[in-house]
Design an enzyme around this catalytic site. Structure first.
Site, PDB file in Angstrom:
ATOM      1  N   THR A 132       4.893  -0.006  -9.816  1.00  0.00           N
ATOM      2  CA  THR A 132       3.954  -1.011  -9.302  1.00  0.00           C
ATOM      3  C   THR A 132       4.232  -1.403  -7.856  1.00  0.00           C
ATOM      4  OG1 THR A 132       5.318  -2.821 -10.185  1.00  0.00           O
ATOM      5  CG2 THR A 132       3.553  -1.975 -11.592  1.00  0.00           C
ATOM      6  N   GLY A 136      14.855  -2.605   0.707  1.00  0.00           N
ATOM      7  CA  GLY A 136      15.628  -1.555   1.349  1.00  0.00           C
ATOM      8  C   GLY A 136      16.398  -2.097   2.537  1.00  0.00           C
ATOM      9  N   CYS A 194      12.159 -13.059   4.739  1.00  0.00           N
ATOM     10  CA  CYS A 194      11.113 -12.105   5.095  1.00  0.00           C
ATOM     11  C   CYS A 194      10.280 -12.503   6.310  1.00  0.00           C
ATOM     12  CB  CYS A 194      10.197 -11.870   3.895  1.00  0.00           C
ATOM     13  SG  CYS A 194      10.978 -10.940   2.549  1.00  0.00           S
TER      14      CYS A 194
END
Length: 395
Positions: free
Chosen positions: A70, A224, A172
């Site tokens: 997903t 990552g 983020c």
């Protein structure tokens, strides 16, 4: 080269190959990126993760397989190697106090990645490293004094009077915060050239899967490692090649949502919590936020699909909801989706990967490319960071 001026914005002449930057406005002059050598194809992730963490739970395997599909991620990079796990086997032991070991790995790795990204960026820029007057360093992956900003400055050979700013643990949205801070520096210090570098690794949050921590599996399937860099300055010289102008920047937080995204540093590393209502909260507030930015372009008739979009791909659910809410054409978020596929969510770095893809896309479109765009990122707070961007690229 002649140009006219409308709404305070320089326009192209018919013979120009690049839009002219507004006097005193910060521009992006070069980009660079770097990744650790360990590549993780998504189809190998489940087997490798369960092997490394010595987990044979069928439920966890099924859950992780579903998440890997997903996320839409195809490839990621990681600092973590079998050699590191052999040296620090306690990293895969539940409840083991390993923050010291994790920081030993992370502190070195993030600076090395930042160094490689910065060198690539400086090479593209084409000016001497001594011309860098300021450095803004963003990371949620290291903790030490002095910080990575100093170690990176020394490794790059920057002047010892370079002005340094370190932005820790923003998550983020950190890349867009870095752009906003660098923009302010560049516009308030004539002649300055700012190196913004972001560098992140997931080593602080790596741990064996546990049903009591479902977010750990999301992290394993989505995040990552890597680094990125950009040179920012106002009033570009003839030897420089500006490709985007940072026209306006704004940050805001959503009151009462500070518990939706949480990270707590413990003796075991960093523990994350991610609320399931994050995409919904973003969807409910994004339209007003974007309109606030668009209003600074000076064109009241401008609509969402008249712009290009560089959005931090926190995950496919966020991109999908944003696309639906704003009724965006499918190709508008292509650069964001491509970055997610190629690198995963690399926290603060990812927006710069998106902007690199967007630069290429705008260049290919030439005169048909939109002049105005938005750069967006979302993170703990819930915090919204936004940029009104003007493309300087044409045919």
């Amino acid at each position: 080269m002649s140009n006219s001026r409308m709404n305070g914005v320089e326009k192209l002449s018919s013979k120009s190959t690049r839009r002219v930057a507004n006097a005193g406005k910060a521009t992006l002059l070069a980009l660079g990126k770097a990744f650790p050598s360990q590549v993780v194809p998504q189809e190998n992730l489940v087997e490798g993760f369960l092997r490394d963490t010595k987990c044979d739970d069928a439920f966890i395997k099924e859950k992780l397989e579903h998440l890997c599909k997903t996320t839409t991620v195809k490839t990621r990079y990681t600092v973590l190697t079998r050699e590191i796990l052999a040296k620090y086997p306690e990293l895969t032991t539940e409840g083991s106090p390993t923050i010291k070991q994790r920081l030993e790995i992370a502190n070195e790795a993030v600076v090395e990645m930042a160094l490689e990204a910065s060198l690539g960026c400086i090479k593209e820029w084409g000016r001497p490293v001594e011309d860098i007057t300021h450095i803004v360093y963003v990371s949620s992956s290291e903790i030490r004094l002095p910080g990575g900003d100093l170690y990176l400055s020394a490794k790059l050979g920057l002047r010892n009077d370079v002005n340094r700013v370190m932005l820790y643990f923003l998550g983020c949205y950190g890349g867009v915060t870095g752009l906003r801070v660098a923009k302010d520096i560049a516009e308030n210090n004539p002649g300055s050239r700012v190196l913004l570098t972001t560098s992140e690794t997931t080593i602080l949050g790596f741990r064996p899967p546990n049903k009591a921590r479902p977010y750990d599996l999301v992290g394993a399937a989505l995040f990552g490692d890597g680094a990125a860099a950009v040179i920012i300055g106002a009033d570009p010289r003839e030897c420089e090649a500006p490709f985007m102008e940072l026209h306006y920047a704004v940050q805001q937080f959503l009151p009462g949502t500070q518990n939706v995204i949480e990270g707590r540093l413990t003796e075991e590393g960093i523990n994350f919590k991610l609320g399931r209502d994050l995409p919904q909260k973003i969807e409910e507030n994004i339209e007003e936020f974007c309109k606030k930015l668009m209003g600074k372009a000076g064109d009241e008739s401008m609509e969402f699909n008249d712009m290009f979009w560089a959005v931090h791909p926190g995950g496919p659910a966020i991109l999908n909801r944003l696309e639906t809410k704003l009724k965006l054409e499918k190709e508008k978020l292509e650069s964001s989706r491509r970055a997610l596929v190629d690198y995963g969510n690399v926290s603060s770095n990812t927006i710069l990967y998106v902007m690199e893809y967007m630069r290429d896309e705008l260049k290919k479109k030439g005169d048909a490319a939109q002049e105005w765009g938005l750069g967006l990122a979302f993170g703990p707070g819930i915090t919204f960071e936004g940029l009104l961007i003007r493309s300087l690229t044409s045919s």
